[in-house]
Design an enzyme around this catalytic site. Structure first.
Site, PDB file in Angstrom:
ATOM      1  N   SER A   2      -9.017  24.670  37.990  1.00  0.00           N
ATOM      2  CA  SER A   2      -7.591  24.434  38.148  1.00  0.00           C
ATOM      3  C   SER A   2      -7.216  22.971  38.319  1.00  0.00           C
ATOM      4  O   SER A   2      -6.081  22.589  38.018  1.00  0.00           O
ATOM      5  CB  SER A   2      -7.059  25.231  39.340  1.00  0.00           C
ATOM      6  OG  SER A   2      -7.718  24.851  40.533  1.00  0.00           O
ATOM      7  N   LYS A  16       1.229  33.209  36.504  1.00  0.00           N
ATOM      8  CA  LYS A  16       1.093  31.948  35.772  1.00  0.00           C
ATOM      9  C   LYS A  16       1.546  32.180  34.328  1.00  0.00           C
ATOM     10  O   LYS A  16       2.728  32.219  34.062  1.00  0.00           O
ATOM     11  CB  LYS A  16      -0.342  31.438  35.889  1.00  0.00           C
ATOM     12  CG  LYS A  16      -0.732  31.078  37.330  1.00  0.00           C
ATOM     13  CD  LYS A  16      -2.137  30.557  37.435  1.00  0.00           C
ATOM     14  CE  LYS A  16      -2.444  30.046  38.834  1.00  0.00           C
ATOM     15  NZ  LYS A  16      -2.447  31.120  39.863  1.00  0.00           N
ATOM     16  N   HIS A  66      -6.252  30.682  35.181  1.00  0.00           N
ATOM     17  CA  HIS A  66      -5.622  29.713  34.292  1.00  0.00           C
ATOM     18  C   HIS A  66      -5.990  29.938  32.821  1.00  0.00           C
ATOM     19  O   HIS A  66      -5.676  29.105  31.978  1.00  0.00           O
ATOM     20  CB  HIS A  66      -5.999  28.295  34.719  1.00  0.00           C
ATOM     21  CG  HIS A  66      -5.572  27.987  36.123  1.00  0.00           C
ATOM     22  ND1 HIS A  66      -4.321  27.515  36.444  1.00  0.00           N
ATOM     23  CD2 HIS A  66      -6.239  28.119  37.304  1.00  0.00           C
ATOM     24  CE1 HIS A  66      -4.228  27.348  37.753  1.00  0.00           C
ATOM     25  NE2 HIS A  66      -5.372  27.721  38.291  1.00  0.00           N
TER      26      HIS A  66
END
Length: 398
Positions: free
Chosen positions: A186, A245, A214
């Site tokens: 990240s 996300k 991610h």
């Protein structure tokens, strides 16, 4: 009062090291152009990688979900809080990941943090203290805390060092072995060597827990994440993906072999002992998965990759270093905390929101600007931030 005085001293120590964190208040939806603390900014700091957080179809789906299911779930999943919306989302996610997981089943969690705590504590529970957990050195805090809460012997291996991990696995005589890693790191944006890690886990009989916070929605032709990107399939895989996300809503899920998921339902305390997330969120996430896997998702992923290449070509740094990343996370390594803060403040003065990331989030002396790109950004947005960073580097003293 001495207790308060002690805390004030610790807060003052954070100030002296330029490590105190401060919250900013956003008055507008998550998007590249936002109003924060009453000021209009161009933001490069969210994890809304596909630009779905304010998508009209998701807003409509959330409204529809609230109308159909109400606002709250009312109880934990194992009492009365497990709605049809939760069940349908889990079925859809399992089907979506089925090319990579044998007998796939999925479990929805309120947050990715809870999901990681649940997986690591539950997987190591059957062996008690006769479990070894091998953790990547740059893993997210939730994985670190999950490892600490487990009863396993925790051994940390160096970032990307497969040889060191193999030595640890080969010497382990534990009944249960678990290797845990981020897929996309990240703060650096680089990818874990998942094919090699899976090979080691299959060779030495270890679970491979992959935190794809991610990567889910972003990597792979259909947005299935790191497993699709690397074309992996194995019963040894336990996969965690976040839904706040790239998916644009909230929560997380764990997908794995049906037996693993059933064990989590029965023994994962962070799942059992918490109120289920609002069913409306799960209902909206069905639309998220549809967008991610469809034509629009493919277009957004392609645009995002174009922006990554554009930013890398436009940055001409002399003292600072752009970390080599092909993902939406583009870190500019500065080094000192004070210099990173000054750089972030200088960008803020120009209407650009690019956060300074400092220890303990990143290792000492690697403070950085963390630029995150979104498919909602335009080429003009990227040109603006690149030119500003180039100018700020020249103007900020070392």
């Amino acid at each position: 009062m001495q207790l308060l005085s002690d805390l004030e001293q610790q807060l003052n120590a954070l100030d002296a090291q330029q490590l105190r964190r401060r919250r900013r208040i956003a008055d507008t939806p998550c998007a590249p152009h936002v109003t924060v603390d009453g000021r209009k900014l161009l933001a490069f700091c969210s994890n809304d990688y596909l630009g779905l957080a304010s998508h009209p179809r998701l807003v409509e789906a959330l409204h529809e979900g609230a109308t159909r299911y109400g606002v709250g779930s009312g109880a934990s999943h194992l009492i009365s809080g497990h709605s049809r919306a939760h069940a349908l989302l889990e079925e859809r996610l399992a089907d979506f990941l089925s090319p990579h997981l044998e007998q796939a089943r999925a479990l929805y969690f309120c947050t990715g943090y809870m999901a990681n705590l649940a997986v690591l504590t539950a997987l190591t529970a059957p062996a008690g203290r006769d479990a070894d957990l091998f953790s990547e050195s740059l893993n997210h805090a939730s994985l670190i805390d999950g490892a600490r809460l487990s009863r396993a012997r925790v051994q940390v291996y160096a970032h990307g060092d497969n040889a060191a991990l193999e030595v640890l696995l080969k010497s382990s005589t534990a009944k249960t072995k678990v290797v845990v890693t981020d897929s996309v790191f990240s703060m650096d944006g680089d990818l874990a060597p998942l094919p090699a890690l899976l090979g080691l886990c299959e060779r030495y009989g270890a679970w491979l827990v992959v935190d794809d916070a991610h990567g889910f929605g972003v990597l792979g032709k259909y947005g299935r994440g790191a497993l699709e990107h690397f074309r992996l399939r194995s019963p040894y895989l336990v996969y965690m993906g976040t839904l706040g996300k790239a998916a644009g809503v909230g929560g997380a899920f764990v997908a794995a072999h049906a037996t693993v998921i059933e064990w989590l339902v029965q023994r994962a305390r962070p799942y059992i002992y918490t109120t289920a997330a609002a069913p409306a969120l799960a209902h909206a996430l069905m639309t998220s998965v549809e967008l991610i896997s469809g034509h629009e998702g493919a277009i957004r992923r392609a645009h995002l990759q174009q922006l990554v290449g554009q930013l890398q070509a436009a940055l001409h740094l002399q003292r600072w270093t752009l970390f080599p990343s092909q993902t939406a996370i583009q870190p500019v390594i500065i080094g000192r905390n004070d210099e990173a803060l000054r750089a972030s403040a200088a960008l803020h003065e120009q209407g650009l929101w690019v956060p300074a990331i400092r220890p303990p989030t990143v290792p000492a002396d690697t403070a950085r600007l963390r630029i995150t790109l979104s498919a909602a950004h335009t080429a003009a947005d990227v040109t603006r931030v690149a030119e500003a960073i180039n100018a700020v580097e020249a103007g900020v003293p070392a």
